[in-house]
Write an enzyme that holds these catalytic residues in place. Structure first.
Site, PDB file in Angstrom:
ATOM      1  CE  LYS A 112      -0.495  -0.124   5.062  1.00 18.31           C
ATOM      2  NZ  LYS A 112       0.494   0.576   5.341  1.00 18.31           N
ATOM      3  NE  ARG A 128      -2.297  -0.682  10.358  1.00 16.36           N
ATOM      4  CZ  ARG A 128      -1.227  -0.071   9.506  1.00 16.36           C
ATOM      5  NH1 ARG A 128      -1.292   1.143   9.349  1.00 16.36           N
ATOM      6  NH2 ARG A 128      -0.390  -0.926   9.225  1.00 16.36           N
ATOM      7  NE  ARG A 164       8.649  -3.292   4.389  1.00 20.31           N
ATOM      8  CZ  ARG A 164       7.479  -2.764   4.673  1.00 20.31           C
ATOM      9  NH1 ARG A 164       6.743  -2.139   3.878  1.00 20.31           N
ATOM     10  NH2 ARG A 164       7.096  -2.755   6.114  1.00 20.31           N
ATOM     11  NE  ARG A 195       8.534  -0.745   8.836  1.00 22.33           N
ATOM     12  CZ  ARG A 195       7.194  -0.602   8.337  1.00 22.33           C
ATOM     13  NH1 ARG A 195       6.980   0.151   7.185  1.00 22.33           N
ATOM     14  NH2 ARG A 195       6.233  -0.856   8.915  1.00 22.33           N
ATOM     15  NE  ARG A 212       3.864  -4.795  10.581  1.00 22.50           N
ATOM     16  CZ  ARG A 212       4.553  -4.602   9.609  1.00 22.50           C
ATOM     17  NH1 ARG A 212       5.554  -5.298   9.709  1.00 22.50           N
ATOM     18  NH2 ARG A 212       4.237  -3.847   8.597  1.00 22.50           N
TER      19      ARG A 212
HETATM   20  P1  AMP Z   1       2.686   0.605   8.288  1.00 25.70           P
HETATM   21  O1  AMP Z   1       3.862   1.241   7.890  1.00 25.70           O
HETATM   22  O2  AMP Z   1       1.318   0.946   7.875  1.00 25.70           O
HETATM   23  O3  AMP Z   1       2.924  -0.859   8.068  1.00 25.70           O
HETATM   24  O4  AMP Z   1       2.744   0.887  10.012  1.00 25.70           O
HETATM   25  C1  AMP Z   1       3.580   0.437  10.837  1.00 25.70           C
HETATM   26  C2  AMP Z   1       3.090   0.370  12.253  1.00 25.70           C
HETATM   27  O5  AMP Z   1       2.576   1.802  12.670  1.00 25.70           O
HETATM   28  C3  AMP Z   1       2.024  -0.454  12.597  1.00 25.70           C
HETATM   29  O6  AMP Z   1       2.437  -1.872  12.644  1.00 25.70           O
HETATM   30  C4  AMP Z   1       1.537   0.148  13.698  1.00 25.70           C
HETATM   31  O7  AMP Z   1       2.200  -0.310  14.917  1.00 25.70           O
HETATM   32  C5  AMP Z   1       1.447   1.510  13.801  1.00 25.70           C
HETATM   33  N1  AMP Z   1       0.442   2.216  13.165  1.00 25.70           N
HETATM   34  C6  AMP Z   1       0.269   2.562  11.606  1.00 25.70           C
HETATM   35  N2  AMP Z   1      -0.899   2.925  11.367  1.00 25.70           N
HETATM   36  C7  AMP Z   1      -1.957   3.026  12.624  1.00 25.70           C
HETATM   37  C8  AMP Z   1      -3.138   3.311  13.114  1.00 25.70           C
HETATM   38  N3  AMP Z   1      -3.980   3.860  11.981  1.00 25.70           N
HETATM   39  N4  AMP Z   1      -3.386   2.976  14.063  1.00 25.70           N
HETATM   40  C9  AMP Z   1      -2.470   2.364  15.251  1.00 25.70           C
HETATM   41  N5  AMP Z   1      -1.219   2.128  14.807  1.00 25.70           N
HETATM   42  C10 AMP Z   1      -0.842   2.533  13.401  1.00 25.70           C
END
Ligand code: AMP
Length: 203
Positions: free
Chosen positions: A3, A77, A116, A149, A160
């Site tokens: 995404k 989310r 990644r 990461r 996750r």
């Molecule tokens: P992402 O880069 O979208 O994979 O997000 C990485 C991490 O950020 C997630 O595993 C969560 O710990 C946190 N995170 C991202 N978006 C949200 C959200 N909308 N609500 C809560 N935590 C978030």
């Protein structure tokens, strides 16, 4: 493909802002802000950051970016965040044009995430198998150091995915009958997924 990359490309081609919750959070962690300090523990464990933290961060960003239009990536989310988003949009007399659900099999997600690699200097992404750097550990673009990461380690990926099925997947029910909802197959190659995304958003 993911995404983040798709959202970034779509936003830049359409002249809108790409508001990626994960990026906003990682920047706050890097800058050691109060919100970043609170968020970090949850992110490192693959859990959702508390709703009050992410809702106020995204509201601040929307306030800066709503004139040009925006694409939300990784927000909402869960259902609490979706309700907060509805209220936020109503206050600003805004509506979501499209709601895109990108669908990919779990096995493929694990493969993508666990391989990644990201450049510490310019943020460009590689993959150990699908798009390896020319020189191991070095960015092709800027020569920066590549890293994995913290939350792309296999044990955190499992957490996750569990969080996703318990908290994020229920959003399908929340959004599936709303105007603008589209579902695309995100399991193919980068360009195929992008074409599907563009078609779905246009239609
Ligand atoms: P992402 O880069 O979208 O994979 O997000 C990485 C991490 O950020 C997630 O595993 C969560 O710990 C946190 N995170 C991202 N978006 C949200 C959200 N909308 N609500 C809560 N935590 C978030």
């Amino acid at each position: 493909m993911g995404k983040g990359t798709q959202g970034e490309r779509f936003s830049s081609e359409n002249g809108i802002s790409h508001l990626a919750m994960g990026d906003i959070l990682r920047a706050a962690v890097r800058d050691a802000t109060e919100a970043g300090k609170r968020a970090r523990v949850y992110m490192d464990e693959g859990k959702l950051v508390p709703d009050d933290v992410v809702v106020s961060m995204i509201e601040d960003r929307i306030a800066e970016d709503d004139v040009a239009g925006f694409l939300l990536d990784g927000f909402p989310r869960n259902v609490v965040q979706a309700d907060a988003l509805d209220a936020m949009l109503a206050r600003r007399h805004l509506m979501l044009d499209k709601i895109v659900f990108m669908d990919a099999p779990e096995k493929e997600l694990v493969e993508r995430l666990s391989g990644r690699l990201i450049c510490r200097a310019c943020g460009f992404g590689f993959h150990r198998h699908y798009s390896p750097p020319r020189e191991a550990g070095r960015c092709d673009r800027c020569g920066g150091e590549l890293y994995q990461r913290e939350d792309d380690r296999e044990e955190v990926i499992a957490s996750r995915l569990q969080v996703y099925s318990e908290q994020t997947e229920p959003l399908l029910v929340y959004y599936k009958d709303k105007p603008g909802f589209v579902r695309i197959d995100a399991s193919g190659k980068m360009q195929e997924v992008y074409t599907a995304l563009k078609e779905a958003v246009k239609g």
